[in-house]
Motif scaffolding. Sequence first.
Motif, PDB file in Angstrom:
ATOM      1  N   ASN A 223      25.538 101.078  33.713  1.00 17.78           N
ATOM      2  CA  ASN A 223      24.382 100.238  33.951  1.00 17.78           C
ATOM      3  C   ASN A 223      23.195 100.664  33.109  1.00 17.78           C
ATOM      4  O   ASN A 223      22.511  99.843  32.508  1.00 17.78           O
ATOM      5  N   ARG A 224      23.009 101.994  33.088  1.00 20.67           N
ATOM      6  CA  ARG A 224      21.893 102.492  32.309  1.00 20.67           C
ATOM      7  C   ARG A 224      22.068 102.122  30.832  1.00 20.67           C
ATOM      8  O   ARG A 224      21.128 101.737  30.149  1.00 20.67           O
ATOM      9  N   GLY A 225      23.313 102.255  30.379  1.00 19.41           N
ATOM     10  CA  GLY A 225      23.609 101.908  28.985  1.00 19.41           C
ATOM     11  C   GLY A 225      23.251 100.465  28.710  1.00 19.41           C
ATOM     12  O   GLY A 225      22.586 100.149  27.725  1.00 19.41           O
ATOM     13  N   ILE A 226      23.657  99.598  29.622  1.00 15.93           N
ATOM     14  CA  ILE A 226      23.396  98.169  29.403  1.00 15.93           C
ATOM     15  C   ILE A 226      21.894  97.898  29.402  1.00 15.93           C
ATOM     16  O   ILE A 226      21.381  97.158  28.561  1.00 15.93           O
ATOM     17  N   VAL A 227      21.203  98.549  30.330  1.00 12.50           N
ATOM     18  CA  VAL A 227      19.753  98.373  30.380  1.00 12.50           C
ATOM     19  C   VAL A 227      19.123  98.789  29.055  1.00 12.50           C
ATOM     20  O   VAL A 227      18.309  98.059  28.473  1.00 12.50           O
ATOM     21  N   ALA A 228      19.575  99.943  28.541  1.00 10.43           N
ATOM     22  CA  ALA A 228      19.015 100.434  27.278  1.00 10.43           C
ATOM     23  C   ALA A 228      19.286  99.435  26.159  1.00 10.43           C
ATOM     24  O   ALA A 228      18.403  99.121  25.357  1.00 10.43           O
ATOM     25  N   GLN A 229      20.511  98.911  26.126  1.00  7.64           N
ATOM     26  CA  GLN A 229      20.856  97.961  25.065  1.00  7.64           C
ATOM     27  C   GLN A 229      19.983  96.719  25.134  1.00  7.64           C
ATOM     28  O   GLN A 229      19.482  96.232  24.125  1.00  7.64           O
ATOM     29  N   ILE A 230      19.841  96.220  26.351  1.00 13.77           N
ATOM     30  CA  ILE A 230      19.020  95.011  26.498  1.00 13.77           C
ATOM     31  C   ILE A 230      17.574  95.295  26.107  1.00 13.77           C
ATOM     32  O   ILE A 230      16.919  94.478  25.459  1.00 13.77           O
ATOM     33  N   ALA A 231      17.131  96.491  26.451  1.00 12.40           N
ATOM     34  CA  ALA A 231      15.758  96.851  26.093  1.00 12.40           C
ATOM     35  C   ALA A 231      15.581  96.868  24.578  1.00 12.40           C
ATOM     36  O   ALA A 231      14.602  96.327  24.046  1.00 12.40           O
ATOM     37  N   VAL A 232      16.543  97.479  23.854  1.00  8.16           N
ATOM     38  CA  VAL A 232      16.445  97.530  22.392  1.00  8.16           C
ATOM     39  C   VAL A 232      16.461  96.122  21.813  1.00  8.16           C
ATOM     40  O   VAL A 232      15.646  95.770  20.960  1.00  8.16           O
ATOM     41  N   LEU A 233      17.386  95.318  22.317  1.00  5.14           N
ATOM     42  CA  LEU A 233      17.504  93.946  21.822  1.00  5.14           C
ATOM     43  C   LEU A 233      16.206  93.181  22.071  1.00  5.14           C
ATOM     44  O   LEU A 233      15.699  92.468  21.200  1.00  5.14           O
ATOM     45  N   ALA A 234      15.661  93.353  23.285  1.00  7.98           N
ATOM     46  CA  ALA A 234      14.427  92.651  23.630  1.00  7.98           C
ATOM     47  C   ALA A 234      13.293  93.115  22.720  1.00  7.98           C
ATOM     48  O   ALA A 234      12.520  92.302  22.206  1.00  7.98           O
ATOM     49  N   ALA A 235      13.245  94.428  22.473  1.00  7.51           N
ATOM     50  CA  ALA A 235      12.195  94.954  21.604  1.00  7.51           C
ATOM     51  C   ALA A 235      12.313  94.335  20.216  1.00  7.51           C
ATOM     52  O   ALA A 235      11.328  93.879  19.631  1.00  7.51           O
ATOM     53  N   LEU A 236      13.544  94.284  19.699  1.00  7.67           N
ATOM     54  CA  LEU A 236      13.757  93.701  18.371  1.00  7.67           C
ATOM     55  C   LEU A 236      13.381  92.227  18.358  1.00  7.67           C
ATOM     56  O   LEU A 236      12.869  91.711  17.376  1.00  7.67           O
ATOM     57  N   ALA A 237      13.656  91.556  19.485  1.00 10.74           N
ATOM     58  CA  ALA A 237      13.346  90.127  19.541  1.00 10.74           C
ATOM     59  C   ALA A 237      11.839  89.889  19.565  1.00 10.74           C
ATOM     60  O   ALA A 237      11.361  88.866  19.087  1.00 10.74           O
ATOM     61  N   VAL A 238      11.098  90.834  20.105  1.00 12.65           N
ATOM     62  CA  VAL A 238       9.652  90.637  20.230  1.00 12.65           C
ATOM     63  C   VAL A 238       8.921  91.023  18.938  1.00 12.65           C
ATOM     64  O   VAL A 238       7.867  90.471  18.643  1.00 12.65           O
ATOM     65  N   ILE A 239       9.517  91.938  18.157  1.00 10.39           N
ATOM     66  CA  ILE A 239       8.827  92.462  16.964  1.00 10.39           C
ATOM     67  C   ILE A 239       8.118  91.390  16.138  1.00 10.39           C
ATOM     68  O   ILE A 239       6.928  91.498  15.869  1.00 10.39           O
TER      69      ILE A 239
END
Lengths: 291, 445, 339
Positions: free
Chosen positions: C4-20
Amino acid sequence: MDLFLQTLVSGLLKGGLYAVIGIGMTLIMGVMGIINLAHGQMMMVSMYITYSLFAYAGVDPYVSLLVSVPAIFTLGLFIQQRLLNPLLRAETILPENQVLMTVGVGMVLTEIMRFIFTSDYKSVRTSYSSSTFFVGNISFSVPLTIDFLIAILMTAALFLFLIKTDLGRSVRATAQDKEAAVLMGVDSERITYITFGIGSALVAAAGTLLIPVFYLYPDIGGPFTRKAFVICILGGLGSAVGAIFGGVTLGLAEAFGATYAGMEFEDIIGLVIFLLVLLFLPGGFKRITKV
Amino acid sequence: MRKTVATLSFAFALALMASSAAYAADPIKIGVVLPLTGTEANFGEIEKLSFEMALEEINAKGGVKGSPINVIFEDDSSKPDVGRSAIEKLIRQDGVALVGGGYSSSVTAAMAGVAVNNAFPLVINTGSADNITEPWTYTVSGQMAAKKKKAMSEETDAAKKEALKKEADELAAKAEQEAATIMPRYAIFRINPPASEYASGIESLLTDVIKPKTAALLHENSAFGTSSAADVEKRLTKLGVKILIKESYDKASIDFKPVLSKVKEANPDIVYMVSYVNDAALLMNQSMELRLNPKMFIGGGAGFTMPEFQKNAGKASEKVVSATLWHQTLKYPGAKEYYDKFLKKYNRDTEYHGAEAYAAMYVIADALKRAKSLSKEDIAKALSETDMMTVFGPVKFATYGKKANQNKGEAYVVQWIKGEQEIVWPKKYATTDVVFPVDWIKERQ
Amino acid sequence: MTVNRGIVAQIAVLAALAVIPLVVHNDYYLHLLILALMWVVIGSAWNLLAGYTGQVSFGDAAFFGTGAYTAGLLVIHWGWSAWWGLFFGGIMAVVIAFPFGWICFRLRGAYFALATLALNEVLRHVATIWESFTQGMVGIMIMQSYISKLPYYYIALALAALSIIIIRLVMRSRLGYYFLSIREDQDAAESLGVNTHFYKMLSLVIAAWLTGVAGALYMNYMGFIDPHVVFSLHDISIMAILVGIVGGVGTTYGPAVGAFIMVLVQEMFRTAGFGYIKAAAKFTDVQFLISASEQLTKGHALGFGILVVLVIRYMPNGVVGDWGKLMIALRLQKTGRAK
């Protein structure tokens, strides 16, 4: 007929030079099992040494063999000992790290030379650079003919070394079966860097021999690296005799390709032969010559 | 290791500090993209030095409207994709007023695409492929029309030819419409004449003096080599010269003997070569070794006019003629001074590429001076009204034929005589008579 | 829990990249990020074939170039949109890869690597010589369909995410085990009844498809290709390997990290810290910084080369693979002794 003979002569002379380049690479491949993608760049460094000696001290390129060959031998020793061997001990998933290291080394060598000499084209024009003699209507370039003879001499010397000396026998043993050689008491690590040194020295000699008829800039190494591995595969990894055949074959193929198919096909013909040999004669000419 | 990290973070902190701070004085920033590393760096260096020399002179005289010009040089590494990154950086990051430079045709074409997309003024000093200053290039229909036209000219069947012609015409009409939408964003100006005009000087030399019947054409495999060769072929065919051999080769070939032997066997009246400097020297050396003896060896600019060509080819360069775009003995104001100053300052020779760059800097400064503001529209407008004399000759960006904003330069012919380049054609510029006929074998004994 | 933590981290990275792109308005940085994301796709594809299946390719440019040329040729010959290349480019790369793999997978190790290298070179020459079809060295130029970087950024991001998801799915499935078994010991795998030829082909086809799609994206985004650019041995094939090795071979996120490092570091060297060192020098007027920035730009390729040598020498498993080692070396983690 003249056209055919001239093409044959051009191909053979070029092939002799290719053979020397190829032997150096094939030794390294045979012993270490890696493709040295900095091979052409070592040659380029040797050419710069020769150029500097000629331009600043007036040393004849053939005399500067005495400097460039030992210098590149030492450089080869250093690279193998300090940069490549430590990778053997590291636990990695792929053995290709060493190959990648040679790519990095090649880049660094190229850029160091650019830093020192800039990208200017350099050349060494000796009095004999463009001299020729004619047999019938066929022109022979004097420097290339001398190169061809020196190449034969060097190959012969290398064979004596490999066959007659203990060190040479150890090199051959390591190339054939590394583990068995280690069990027999061969210090395989020492063998690896000596081999790398010799391989580099050979290509250094080729560079020095080539410079009177060619030119020089820092990016010249790449195309020769590519030619070198084509030659190696043609000849069979680790086979010096094979590399001679490989070199001459490539030289002839390129020459005849250029004459009878068009110069733009020069490289593609070499590559196609390369792929065919890779697929239908894996192990190259070694399979036929057995040496 | 730790120390390195500390040093790095210090440098980074400094960088951040600097980025947030504004400049005290504000010089006018312009960008110049040149190959400073890679295979074409040799030419890039001559051009950069010439730009710098002109820049120093301009700034010493007070710059433009009181502020000095600041040139940001970017290295395109002789690669189109890097050139593209470089111009993007100049436009977006550095906020330059205009971009200059452009050496190789492929890098220049890649840069031109960005310039058109951003409606940004781009002053090209060398990149010479014809289509760069032809707006239809930037439309899909235009490119397709060009292909169809080529297919048509090669088609022998009359009915098919007619069909192709119809298609090509339709596409061309469409391209014209599309080009109209491109034009407002098209602010590309080229000082260098296009590749197809390099040989225009040679043409009259051939008809008046050499009068060849057959030719061999050797060219390198590059955008410049291919388009020049195609043009020369067209010109020669028009003159009724038969092309016996047309071959291309890759850069860094060692051995041209096979192909030269073929040339020897075919025995053409002229051998026309389009090559960079190394290959040019090798071609001439090996022709000498094989004792080729045509009526004339002709170079198509680029390598054949470089000082290194003479150094590398030695006596094999003697009496070779080449197309060129400039020579220091031309009677343009400052031409000789530029040449002498360059020689003195950098202790090396310069040739037409350098003169182009030097002139480009003056053209840019002139346009900046006349521009109402530093907005790209005003600069583009000022550039389009350029009409000045430079060391490279008069510069005026005109729209003619398919070309837009193209400076009509003149092409000359030089011959290497006793190790020096002399202008031999056209007659009115010639400093000496062309040496013809030449016995190449005797010449090189 | 860890999953779960892994998935959260992945989504966070993806979201960060999407917001850049919404935060960073500098198109130049977006340009670099687009290139980095494209390299994530290529590096991941290389990693699937080399890192997981053990078949090292030295010729990824063959597939990349095929994808790019497919997109370009669709435009200049048929007047289609280059975006079709995203669909057909991948397919054409597979069309090239399939027969090649069929024939050449009988080769192993260095021999296979050399065969891929030869394929790369052959295709480059074909693209150069076949002028009537490919326009040879004149290259293909198209105009970008968007002036804004945003569409390209999101498409690249989607492709990068897609490639990582594909690789995760593959490696978690049965296929993944077969791939790994081939890498570890092909003969043993074969004796256990694994159809190694089939699985190697499968790995190659997926890798070639991804690389081809990346090539098509390149054509769309850069708008200019010629044979020396997209079939470049040094700038594409070797770069793909460097991305994989620097990031970490055989790790899911290694190539992604490697791609960002390689693209950003290369550009940083080329422009002397994106021009900041120079700016800092001008601003502070410290002579040392001025000359440092000049030397750095002059020797940018040298600095980059040295970095590559150092990474391979001291972090042979890449940044992700040797993450622990890196942390220790930087003394950010207290376990163990610094090297």
